[in-house]
Design an enzyme around this catalytic site. Structure first.
Site, PDB file in Angstrom:
ATOM      1  N   SER A  65       0.848  -1.193   0.000  1.00 29.13           N
ATOM      2  CA  SER A  65       0.000   0.000   0.000  1.00 29.13           C
ATOM      3  C   SER A  65       0.880   1.238   0.000  1.00 29.13           C
ATOM      4  O   SER A  65       2.018   1.219   0.498  1.00 29.13           O
ATOM      5  CB  SER A  65      -0.895   0.007   1.244  1.00 29.13           C
ATOM      6  OG  SER A  65      -1.577   1.230   1.374  1.00 29.13           O
TER       7      SER A  65
ATOM      8  N   TYR B  36      -0.893  -0.809  10.354  1.00 26.19           N
ATOM      9  CA  TYR B  36      -1.094  -1.152   8.938  1.00 26.19           C
ATOM     10  C   TYR B  36       0.079  -0.649   8.110  1.00 26.19           C
ATOM     11  O   TYR B  36       0.639  -1.380   7.290  1.00 26.19           O
ATOM     12  CB  TYR B  36      -2.409  -0.565   8.437  1.00 26.19           C
ATOM     13  CG  TYR B  36      -2.729  -0.927   7.009  1.00 26.19           C
ATOM     14  CD1 TYR B  36      -3.233  -2.181   6.691  1.00 26.19           C
ATOM     15  CD2 TYR B  36      -2.533  -0.018   5.975  1.00 26.19           C
ATOM     16  CE1 TYR B  36      -3.535  -2.525   5.378  1.00 26.19           C
ATOM     17  CE2 TYR B  36      -2.828  -0.347   4.662  1.00 26.19           C
ATOM     18  CZ  TYR B  36      -3.334  -1.604   4.374  1.00 26.19           C
ATOM     19  OH  TYR B  36      -3.620  -1.929   3.066  1.00 26.19           O
TER      20      TYR B  36
END
Length: 251
Positions: A137, A147
């Site tokens: 990401s 994350y």
């Protein structure tokens, strides 16, 4: 015919990888927790493209399930030519308010499971060639709770492995999309618009997968789909980390 194994294949980017690869004539091994969506997708792809599609139901935070996928990748009689590590989920950004067991599961599915599957794939692919795609990401280039930390690891390891195993005919690519129209945010309980991202900031899954597959075929270590997110990544290299972290907290 090449064979691709895709984790998290029942929805989102995993499903799109399956569709595009089947359209190119690849046989598939689809992995996800829910059997029914996988079976529906498998039947559709078999009928539409005439490819072989196997279904493996597995929860990649469970050690025994991970081992079953490792064993499938390591099977010398049914070799895997492309591994797509896509499975994952998100958590609220406030780490200290989250359940620590949820955070551990989050770490396992984003770091431990891909590492184990990559280990098996690299041992199988060395010498004969192959590709590994790790769905990371743009968050991996900024500070956005655990994350981002997991995706930073995935990007860094992909860079190293792509250089290390190039001589063995294996490429490793971290695909780093920004906000993409999938069910990912819905599963976190976020409604459209809650992330504070304007329409121009959203990508479409087919475009992300198409560019990721193209960059993997070119042997790139990192793929950032779309010019707008390439610019975002470039800015993270020159802006103060405190500024990018504040922007990330706002979306």
């Amino acid at each position: 015919m090449p064979t691709a194994l895709i984790t998290g294949a029942s929805a989102g980017l995993g499903e799109e990888f399956a569709r595009q690869l089947a359209g190119r004539g690849a046989d598939l091994v689809l992995v996800a927790r829910s059997a029914a969506p996988l079976e529906r997708l498998a039947a559709e792809l078999r009928d539409a493209h005439g490819v072989a599609v196997d279904v493996l139901t597995a929860d990649l935070v469970v050690a025994d399930d991970v081992q079953r996928i490792v064993d499938r990748i390591a099977d010398p009689e049914h070799s895997i030519d492309l591994l797509v590590n896509n499975a994952g989920f998100g958590l609220p950004l406030h780490f200290a308010d989250n359940d620590i067991d949820d955070e551990v599961r989050h770490l396992r599915i984003h770091v431990e499971a891909p590492m184990r599957l990559m280990y098996a794939a690299l041992r199988s692919m060395r010498g004969r060639g192959g590709r590994i795609i790790n769905v990371a990401s743009v968050a991996g280039f900024i500070s956005r709770s655990t994350y981002s930390a997991c995706k930073q690891w995935l990007i860094g390891f992909s860079r190293w492995a792509n250089a290390e195993y190039a001589a063995d005919g294996v490429s490793v690519t971290a695909v780093c999309p920004g906000f993409t129209h999938t069910t990912f945010h819905e599963r976190m309980g976020l409604e459209p618009g809650r992330e504070g991202i304007p329409a121009i900031g959203w990508l479409n899954a087919p475009d992300v997968v198409r560019e990721g597959l193209r960059d993997a075929a070119r042997g790139k270590a990192v793929s950032v789909p779309s010019l707008r997110y390439k610019l975002v990544v470039a800015l993270t290299r020159v802006l103060p980390p405190s500024l990018t972290a504040r922007a990330a907290r706002r979306g």
